[in-house]
Scaffold this motif. Structure first.
Motif, PDB file in Angstrom:
ATOM      1  N   THR A   2       0.911  -1.097  -0.022  1.00 29.06           N
ATOM      2  CA  THR A   2       0.006  -0.047   0.030  1.00 29.06           C
ATOM      3  C   THR A   2       0.955   1.208   0.211  1.00 29.06           C
ATOM      4  O   THR A   2       1.957   1.410   0.661  1.00 29.06           O
ATOM      5  N   THR A   4       1.200   4.893   1.163  1.00 30.62           N
ATOM      6  CA  THR A   4       0.559   5.664   2.349  1.00 30.62           C
ATOM      7  C   THR A   4       1.369   7.186   2.471  1.00 30.62           C
ATOM      8  O   THR A   4       2.510   7.051   2.004  1.00 30.62           O
ATOM      9  N   ARG A 104       5.115   2.855  -8.580  1.00 34.30           N
ATOM     10  CA  ARG A 104       3.788   3.118  -7.847  1.00 34.30           C
ATOM     11  C   ARG A 104       4.016   4.587  -7.101  1.00 34.30           C
ATOM     12  O   ARG A 104       3.187   5.332  -6.713  1.00 34.30           O
TER      13      ARG A 104
END
Length: 330
Positions: A2, A4, A104
């Motif tokens: 993920t 964050t 990403r």
């Protein structure tokens, strides 16, 4: 995994996870003799943004809560540079590479840049390393070739045991931390002589300095847990002192054995008198006397900055590794 955003005061575990990525990536990608960042430096940069900027921190969090990658974007807040930004860090843990982690993170930062109205972003990258390859795939192009140069301080002092004699009207000064109030304005004016420093095709304006800005810049280094040393050549005329030349040395962690030289500037009106070499040799003496643990000085110099390269060569700096400013237009 993920992506964050890290905001507000960070926990010790978050700093540790971030530091693990940057330190492991550094030791994996760079020669063993290049000191890795210490935790003090890592935490300081996460806690205190650079002068006239705000920082955006992103982390790629693995399933076990550790970080696979980290990135920091510096968004300038001075009006002349509101259009651009600096990618201060984008590091992927070696165990997580070739899995799209870096891409990403970059996608998240790129969205931040576009949303904030930025039209370009620059980064300093090691030539021939994974960073240059990654940047090339994402549209970055070379804007200014540089290199790291390193000086062994004891060897340099042995070769230059005495600091140069200064012309009439000039004298040495030095201080640790924030500039003394009596010199703040003239020190700021000397900083503005950086306007003619080589910047290649980097899409960034040299900021204007005033007393408040030079004080703030020094306090940022201290707030990050570091130390800043300044050496200057002052000039007296008609009872007024001005800064003719200066150099700054930073310990990002007080325990560092390698210091980083920031700006070295000779004000145009005082050039041609050997003050660049004089002020840097004076700094060597200051470091030897006040920070004997420091054994090396590292600095970056643009390939096109012939005068500074000549001064550094005389003082024993050796080219360590090639880097460069890279930039992408958005």
């Amino acid at each position: 995994m993920t992506i964050t955003s890290l905001t507000g005061p960070l926990s010790g575990s978050a700093v540790d996870a971030w530091h693990s990525v940057v330190r492991t990536a550094h030791t994996h990608d760079l020669p063993a003799h290049v000191p890795p960042p210490g935790r003090v430096e890592t935490e300081g940069k996460l806690r205190a943004p650079s002068v006239n900027s705000r920082a955006v921190h992103r982390a790629a969090v693995a399933a076990d809560g550790s970080y696979d990658g980290v990135a920091t974007l510096v968004l300038f807040t001075d009006e002349s540079n509101r259009h651009t930004a600096f990618l201060d860090q984008l590091a992927v843990h070696p165990r997580a590479r070739r899995r799209g982690v870096g891409s990403r993170l970059w996608d998240a930062l790129r969205r931040e840049l576009v949303a904030d109205g930025r039209t370009s972003v620059a980064a300093v990258l090691e030539l021939g390393g994974p960073g240059e390859s990654f940047a090339g795939r994402h549209g970055f192009e070379s804007a200014l070739p540089l290199a790291w140069y390193v000086q062994n301080i004891p060897d340099a002092l042995a070769a230059h045991p005495r600091r140069p004699e200064l012309p009439d009207g000039y004298f040495y000064a030095h201080w640790t931390g924030v500039v003394p109030d009596a010199l703040a304005d003239v020190f700021a004016e000397a900083h503005n002589a950086m306007e003619d420093a080589p910047m290649g095709d980097v899409d960034r304006s040299t900021p204007r300095w005033d007393a408040a800005r030079v004080r703030t810049a020094a306090r940022v280094i201290e707030d990050r847990g570091g130390v800043i040393l300044s050496s200057a050549v002052l000039h007296t005329a008609d009872g007024v002192d001005t800064v003719a030349a200066y150099t700054e040395l930073v310990l990002r962690d007080p325990s560092d054995a390698r210091a980083v030289q920031y700006d070295t500037v000779v004000v145009p009106a005082h050039r041609g008198r050997g003050l660049g070499l004089a002020v840097k040799r004076h700094m060597m003496g200051v470091v030897a006397a006040e920070r004997p643990r420091v054994r090396e000085t590292a600095t970056t110099v643009a390939d096109e900055n012939g005068p500074m390269l000549a001064v550094n060569d005389r003082l024993g700096y050796a080219r360590e590794r090639d880097i460069g400013y890279f930039q992408v237009k958005l």
